[in-house]
Design a protein around this motif. Structure first.
Motif, PDB file in Angstrom:
ATOM      1  N   VAL A  83       0.310  -6.324   5.709  1.00 57.93           N
ATOM      2  CA  VAL A  83       0.070  -5.165   4.859  1.00 57.93           C
ATOM      3  C   VAL A  83       1.240  -4.201   5.048  1.00 57.93           C
ATOM      4  N   LEU A  84       1.959  -3.945   3.963  1.00 52.51           N
ATOM      5  CA  LEU A  84       3.054  -2.977   3.996  1.00 52.51           C
ATOM      6  C   LEU A  84       2.427  -1.617   3.722  1.00 52.51           C
ATOM      7  N   MET A  85       2.340  -0.773   4.750  1.00 54.85           N
ATOM      8  CA  MET A  85       1.481   0.410   4.709  1.00 54.85           C
ATOM      9  C   MET A  85       2.245   1.735   4.725  1.00 54.85           C
ATOM     10  N   ASP A  86       2.037   2.551   3.688  1.00 52.16           N
ATOM     11  CA  ASP A  86       2.540   3.915   3.689  1.00 52.16           C
ATOM     12  C   ASP A  86       1.627   4.738   4.604  1.00 52.16           C
ATOM     13  N   ILE A  87       2.123   5.877   5.093  1.00 53.40           N
ATOM     14  CA  ILE A  87       1.325   6.712   5.985  1.00 53.40           C
ATOM     15  C   ILE A  87       0.546   7.781   5.228  1.00 53.40           C
ATOM     16  N   ARG A  88       1.250   8.602   4.473  1.00 51.50           N
ATOM     17  CA  ARG A  88       0.614   9.741   3.804  1.00 51.50           C
ATOM     18  C   ARG A  88       0.120   9.349   2.421  1.00 51.50           C
ATOM     19  N   MET A  89      -1.193   9.260   2.295  1.00 54.98           N
ATOM     20  CA  MET A  89      -1.813   8.884   1.025  1.00 54.98           C
ATOM     21  C   MET A  89      -3.111   9.656   0.844  1.00 54.98           C
ATOM     22  N   PRO A  90      -3.577   9.802  -0.392  1.00 52.17           N
ATOM     23  CA  PRO A  90      -4.847  10.499  -0.633  1.00 52.17           C
ATOM     24  C   PRO A  90      -6.047   9.674  -0.176  1.00 52.17           C
ATOM     25  N   VAL A 145       0.851  -1.197   0.000  1.00 56.63           N
ATOM     26  CA  VAL A 145       0.000   0.000   0.000  1.00 56.63           C
ATOM     27  C   VAL A 145       0.885   1.245   0.000  1.00 56.63           C
ATOM     28  N   ASP A 146       0.914   1.937  -1.129  1.00 56.70           N
ATOM     29  CA  ASP A 146       1.710   3.159  -1.270  1.00 56.70           C
ATOM     30  C   ASP A 146       1.168   3.924  -2.460  1.00 56.70           C
ATOM     31  N   GLN A 149      -8.538   1.857  -0.969  1.00 55.37           N
ATOM     32  CA  GLN A 149      -8.231   0.691  -1.797  1.00 55.37           C
ATOM     33  C   GLN A 149      -7.650  -0.428  -0.929  1.00 55.37           C
ATOM     34  N   ALA A 150      -6.841  -0.039   0.053  1.00 49.88           N
ATOM     35  CA  ALA A 150      -6.236  -1.042   0.934  1.00 49.88           C
ATOM     36  C   ALA A 150      -7.308  -1.837   1.679  1.00 49.88           C
TER      37      ALA A 150
END
Length: 223
Positions: free
Chosen positions: A52-59, A8-9, A39-40
């Protein structure tokens, strides 16, 4: 069985890079990708990943809220969340850990560290590398208790040995490292950790570490 990973990025190039690294490992399988938190959530429900490999800042929805929903009481599966952050340490990382993330990793970490972190999280342990943890806690030291505040009543429910274990968990030690430090078996450590989580009403080792700092039991820089 391979560990099922969801990427997730919001940057496709980063997702491609992570996919190439992970798919080179026989025990890891990238089952899907998502470009934002919403979407995640859909992908977690559809694909049932282990990690889940998760980015923090996303739209649309950021990684903190997505993590909260993925790991919360209404969760659809056993997915663990490993948060990705920048070298400067994102101010939302603490919130993500409180929300239920099983750990965090720097985006520029070597490939072998990324792979190992996923394996550690999938196995149910926290990915709290001491060096990164210290930097994170130093950054937020001004928001943590000074040590003068009264100790929470819940802390008094722990035995002396359980308090020792909680302090070591907060320092980022694994069960094996804690066992070596206290001269006990790894099975004994697992039992103690389980008792700590149950007595304090915490979800996992990460929340235990956050609790230890917020309660003033452990302070940044303390050993």
């Amino acid at each position: 069985m391979a560990i099922r990973v969801l990427l997730v990025d919001d940057q496709p190039l980063l997702r491609t890079g992570f996919r190439m690294i992970l798919e080179a490992e026989q025990d890891l399988a990238v089952v899907g990708e998502a470009g934002d938190g919403l979407q995640a959530l859909d992908q977690v429900r559809a694909l049932q990943p282990d990690v889940v490999l998760m980015d923090i800042r996303m739209p649309r929805m950021d990684g903190v809220e997505a993590t909260r929903q993925i790991t919360g009481p209404e969760r659809d599966g056993p997915a663990k969340v490993l948060v990705l952050t920048t070298f400067d340490l994102d101010e939302y990382v603490v919130e993500a850990l409180k929300a239920g993330a099983s750990g965090f990793l720097l985006k520029d970490a070597p490939a072998n560290e990324l792979v190992q972190a996923i394996r550690v999280v999938a196995a149910g342990e926290a990915m709290l590398a001491p060096s990164i943890t210290r930097r994170l806690l130093d950054k937020y030291a001004t928001h943590l208790p000074s040590g003068d505040e009264p100790v929470p009543d819940t802390l008094h429910t722990l035995t002396e040995r359980e308090v020792e274990v909680l302090k070591l968990v907060a320092r980022g030690l694994s069960n094996a490292e804690i066992a070596a430090d206290l001269f006990v078996s790894e099975t004994t450590v697992k039992t103690h950790v389980g008792h700590v989580l149950t007595k304090l009403g915490l979800r996992d080792r990460v929340q235990a570490a956050v609790y230890a700092y917020e309660s003033g039991l452990v302070r940044p820089g303390a050993q």
